[in-house]
Design a protein around this motif. Structure first.
Motif, PDB file in Angstrom:
ATOM      1  N   TRP A  77       0.858  -1.185   0.000  1.00  0.00           N
ATOM      2  CA  TRP A  77       0.000   0.000   0.000  1.00  0.00           C
ATOM      3  C   TRP A  77       0.895   1.236   0.000  1.00  0.00           C
ATOM      4  N   ILE A  78       0.872   1.984  -1.089  1.00  0.00           N
ATOM      5  CA  ILE A  78       1.594   3.256  -1.142  1.00  0.00           C
ATOM      6  C   ILE A  78       0.678   4.291  -0.505  1.00  0.00           C
ATOM      7  N   TYR A  79       0.951   4.578   0.761  1.00  0.00           N
ATOM      8  CA  TYR A  79       0.034   5.400   1.551  1.00  0.00           C
ATOM      9  C   TYR A  79       0.275   6.887   1.282  1.00  0.00           C
ATOM     10  N   PRO A  80      -0.760   7.622   0.852  1.00  0.00           N
ATOM     11  CA  PRO A  80      -0.592   9.033   0.462  1.00  0.00           C
ATOM     12  C   PRO A  80      -0.573   9.976   1.665  1.00  0.00           C
ATOM     13  N   PHE A  81       0.438   9.851   2.489  1.00  0.00           N
ATOM     14  CA  PHE A  81       0.506  10.610   3.744  1.00  0.00           C
ATOM     15  C   PHE A  81       0.508  12.119   3.494  1.00  0.00           C
ATOM     16  N   ASP A  82       1.465  12.590   2.695  1.00  0.00           N
ATOM     17  CA  ASP A  82       1.534  14.028   2.408  1.00  0.00           C
ATOM     18  C   ASP A  82       0.360  14.492   1.554  1.00  0.00           C
ATOM     19  N   GLU A  83      -0.063  13.634   0.624  1.00  0.00           N
ATOM     20  CA  GLU A  83      -1.198  13.993  -0.224  1.00  0.00           C
ATOM     21  C   GLU A  83      -2.466  14.187   0.616  1.00  0.00           C
ATOM     22  N   TYR A  84      -2.676  13.306   1.577  1.00  0.00           N
ATOM     23  CA  TYR A  84      -3.865  13.432   2.426  1.00  0.00           C
ATOM     24  C   TYR A  84      -3.861  14.762   3.187  1.00  0.00           C
ATOM     25  N   HIS A  85      -2.687  15.181   3.641  1.00  0.00           N
ATOM     26  CA  HIS A  85      -2.587  16.467   4.329  1.00  0.00           C
ATOM     27  C   HIS A  85      -2.984  17.600   3.386  1.00  0.00           C
ATOM     28  N   ALA A  86      -2.471  17.551   2.160  1.00  0.00           N
ATOM     29  CA  ALA A  86      -2.783  18.601   1.189  1.00  0.00           C
ATOM     30  C   ALA A  86      -4.258  18.583   0.806  1.00  0.00           C
ATOM     31  N   TRP A  87      -4.836  17.387   0.647  1.00  0.00           N
ATOM     32  CA  TRP A  87      -6.244  17.299   0.264  1.00  0.00           C
ATOM     33  C   TRP A  87      -7.166  17.765   1.383  1.00  0.00           C
ATOM     34  N   THR A  88      -6.697  17.628   2.624  1.00  0.00           N
ATOM     35  CA  THR A  88      -7.535  18.010   3.764  1.00  0.00           C
ATOM     36  C   THR A  88      -7.442  19.503   4.061  1.00  0.00           C
ATOM     37  N   GLY A 117     -10.350  -9.739   3.968  1.00  0.00           N
ATOM     38  CA  GLY A 117      -9.383 -10.678   3.427  1.00  0.00           C
ATOM     39  C   GLY A 117      -8.396 -10.147   2.419  1.00  0.00           C
ATOM     40  N   PHE A 118      -8.401  -8.837   2.119  1.00  0.00           N
ATOM     41  CA  PHE A 118      -7.426  -8.293   1.177  1.00  0.00           C
ATOM     42  C   PHE A 118      -6.023  -8.490   1.755  1.00  0.00           C
ATOM     43  N   PRO A 119      -5.122  -9.185   1.021  1.00  0.00           N
ATOM     44  CA  PRO A 119      -3.832  -9.607   1.602  1.00  0.00           C
ATOM     45  C   PRO A 119      -2.787  -8.495   1.652  1.00  0.00           C
ATOM     46  N   LEU A 120      -3.099  -7.416   2.328  1.00  0.00           N
ATOM     47  CA  LEU A 120      -2.181  -6.291   2.468  1.00  0.00           C
ATOM     48  C   LEU A 120      -1.217  -6.535   3.626  1.00  0.00           C
ATOM     49  N   SER A 121       0.089  -6.421   3.346  1.00  0.00           N
ATOM     50  CA  SER A 121       1.059  -6.679   4.414  1.00  0.00           C
ATOM     51  C   SER A 121       2.195  -5.670   4.451  1.00  0.00           C
ATOM     52  N   THR A 122       2.275  -4.780   3.460  1.00  0.00           N
ATOM     53  CA  THR A 122       3.366  -3.819   3.412  1.00  0.00           C
ATOM     54  C   THR A 122       2.799  -2.426   3.164  1.00  0.00           C
ATOM     55  N   VAL A 123       3.260  -1.450   3.927  1.00  0.00           N
ATOM     56  CA  VAL A 123       2.802  -0.065   3.779  1.00  0.00           C
ATOM     57  C   VAL A 123       4.017   0.847   3.706  1.00  0.00           C
ATOM     58  N   VAL A 124       4.000   1.780   2.755  1.00  0.00           N
ATOM     59  CA  VAL A 124       5.086   2.737   2.602  1.00  0.00           C
ATOM     60  C   VAL A 124       4.492   4.047   2.116  1.00  0.00           C
ATOM     61  N   THR A 125       4.994   5.170   2.611  1.00  0.00           N
ATOM     62  CA  THR A 125       4.502   6.459   2.131  1.00  0.00           C
ATOM     63  C   THR A 125       4.976   6.697   0.699  1.00  0.00           C
TER      64      THR A 125
END
Length: 231
Positions: A20-31, A55-63
């Motif tokens: 999961w490429i987590y949109p950390f900075d993008e979420y801040h800008a969108w908010t 059951g979605f097999p998500l196991s890795t998260v990175v900004t």
């Protein structure tokens, strides 16, 4: 402390099946920015939460920032992992990186609205923007589906609320071919794509997209959103 020690002992040596490429900075800008896209932030986190719970097999998260840095240092690091994230914005480094991954044999799964997506991603998906649809929509899925527990018939409607689902469904197939369109929603004589998968050029990978919907109602008397009747 024991849990931290166990985590260090079992530290992964490679990205998992899905990253999961987590949109950390993008979420801040969108908010807090002028775009006023906070409803997309709400939808994105709740949608992935619901997927993982089912059951979605998500196991890795990175900004996004760290994904780009890690990929620059080691271009093939994420090649064996399915990359999932909201559709990147036009001209963004992430959009270029995802398209390159697909060209080199990687797999990308986008989710959510495509209103602000990079046009190159729309082209890769064979989609174009159209007037958004929302409300109670008819849904048709070409893949085998599971009905609610105890039911033999899969429901044919989905209640898509713009507030909780990041807007309406605003993408439609740009090609005469139906290949790759896995799900569609309709309202009257209007049809929109809901899930698509496309094979890249010879030797390339695959790119997919699922619009998704948070079929839950916000009630002042409840602390959490209330799910619609799955039937």
């Amino acid at each position: 402390t024991p849990h931290l020690l166990r985590a260090l002992e079992d530290f992964p040596d490679a990205p998992g099946l899905v990253t999961w490429i987590y949109p950390f900075d993008e979420y801040h800008a969108w908010t807090f920015g002028a775009a006023d896209r906070v409803h997309e932030v709400f939808f994105g986190d709740w949608f992935v939460r619901a997927a993982v719970n089912r059951g979605f097999p998500l196991s890795t998260v990175v900004t996004t920032e760290n994904f780009l840095k890690a990929r620059e240092a080691k271009p093939d690091l994420f090649r064996a992992s399915v990359l999932t994230c909201p559709a990147p914005e036009p001209g963004s480094p992430l959009a270029a990186a995802l398209l390159e991954e697909v060209r080199n044999g990687g797999r990308v799964l986008l989710y959510g609205p495509l209103t602000h997506a990079d046009p190159r991603l729309l082209t890769a998906l064979g989609l174009q923007l159209a007037e958004p649809l929302s409300g109670v929509l008819q849904i048709k899925v070409s893949l085998p589906t599971d009905g609610p527990a105890g039911d033999q018939v899969t429901p044919s409607q989905v209640h898509l609320r713009e507030t909780t689902s990041g807007g309406g469904v605003d993408a439609m197939s740009a090609e005469s071919s139906r290949d790759g369109v896995l799900a569609e929603v309709t309202a009257g004589d209007q049809t929109r794509a809901f899930a698509v998968t496309r094979q890249a050029e010879a030797g390339g990978g695959r790119i997919g997209w699922v619009r998704g919907a948070l079929c839950e109602e916000i009630r002042p008397s409840e602390m959490l959103p209330v799910r619609d009747d799955p039937r």
